[in-house]
Motif scaffolding. Structure first.
Motif, PDB file in Angstrom:
ATOM      1  N   ALA A   9      -5.449  -0.431  -0.613  1.00 44.82           N
ATOM      2  CA  ALA A   9      -4.730  -1.675   0.156  1.00 44.82           C
ATOM      3  C   ALA A   9      -4.842  -3.188  -0.265  1.00 44.82           C
ATOM      4  O   ALA A   9      -4.143  -3.898  -0.356  1.00 44.82           O
ATOM      5  CB  ALA A   9      -5.845  -1.602   1.151  1.00 44.82           C
ATOM      6  N   ASP A  14      -2.828  -6.841   0.323  1.00 48.46           N
ATOM      7  CA  ASP A  14      -3.632  -6.491   1.740  1.00 48.46           C
ATOM      8  C   ASP A  14      -4.255  -7.535   2.061  1.00 48.46           C
ATOM      9  O   ASP A  14      -5.961  -7.678   0.855  1.00 48.46           O
ATOM     10  CB  ASP A  14      -4.033  -5.781   2.568  1.00 48.46           C
ATOM     11  N   LYS A  15      -4.240  -9.379   1.889  1.00 46.16           N
ATOM     12  CA  LYS A  15      -5.052 -10.167   1.477  1.00 46.16           C
ATOM     13  C   LYS A  15      -6.660  -9.642   2.353  1.00 46.16           C
ATOM     14  O   LYS A  15      -7.517 -10.251   1.586  1.00 46.16           O
ATOM     15  CB  LYS A  15      -4.590 -11.129   2.887  1.00 46.16           C
ATOM     16  N   ALA A  17      -8.437  -7.067   2.540  1.00 43.69           N
ATOM     17  CA  ALA A  17      -9.004  -6.246   2.031  1.00 43.69           C
ATOM     18  C   ALA A  17      -9.331  -7.028   0.498  1.00 43.69           C
ATOM     19  O   ALA A  17     -10.600  -6.749   0.109  1.00 43.69           O
ATOM     20  CB  ALA A  17      -7.915  -5.277   1.252  1.00 43.69           C
TER      21      ALA A  17
END
Length: 177
Positions: A9, A14-15, A17
């Motif tokens: 992720a 994914d920010k 993550a």
């Protein structure tokens, strides 16, 4: 570090993550950086170097982080190596700026600037690659990344060859007295 973060992720961008990763990894990274900067009296620069580590990890679409192999090492070990080498590079880059002329001993300032004593390295003591690394680092005043780029090898390989060459030189000159 508690468990392995969701690297898939994170690498997908994914920010959330990334934020979890930074929260988990920051203690390990800070500790490794502080271990290198503290003895040099530069602990106040630790936060900047920690930030540099995280920038390095996400640069180039997470190229360095994509190179992490959980079969070879734990994530905490990988991060410690990255943080340590970043701190060492930071110290090397900034070593000239860290000493004011007023702090230098008078004996260093009074020497003839045209006189440079060269260390005579015995033929065959260092391998060809070690000799090349030493020449680039010391004679051409390059850092590990520049030397690695010129030689077409990884900067960590340059640091490793440098370390092995210094170990050989120390052992040789210790025996010579």
């Amino acid at each position: 570090m508690e468990g392995l973060p969701d690297l898939d992720a994170l690498l997908a961008g994914d920010k959330a993550a990334w934020d979890r990763f930074v929260a988990q990894a920051s203690r390990v990274v800070f500790a490794a950086v502080h271990r290198r900067l503290g003895p040099a009296g530069r602990s106040d620069e630790a936060e900047d170097v920690v930030q540099e580590v995280f920038v390095k990890l996400c640069r180039g679409d997470f190229k360095l982080l994509r190179g992490f192999d959980p079969a070879r090492a734990k994530l905490s070990t990988f991060l410690t190596v990255v943080a340590t080498t970043t701190a060492i590079d930071h110290l090397r880059r900034n070593r000239q700026a860290s000493h004011a002329v007023e702090d230098l001993p008078e004996s260093l300032l009074s020497q003839d600037p045209d006189y440079v004593e060269r260390v005579k390295i015995p033929e065959g003591l260092l391998s060809g690659r070690q000799q090349a690394v030493m020449t680039l680092l010391y004679d051409r005043d390059m850092d590990a990344a520049e030397a690695a780029n010129l030689l077409g090898i990884d900067p960590q390989t340059v640091r490793s060859m440098h370390h092995k060459a210094l170990t050989k030189l120390r052992a040789h000159f210790a025996l010579d007295g």
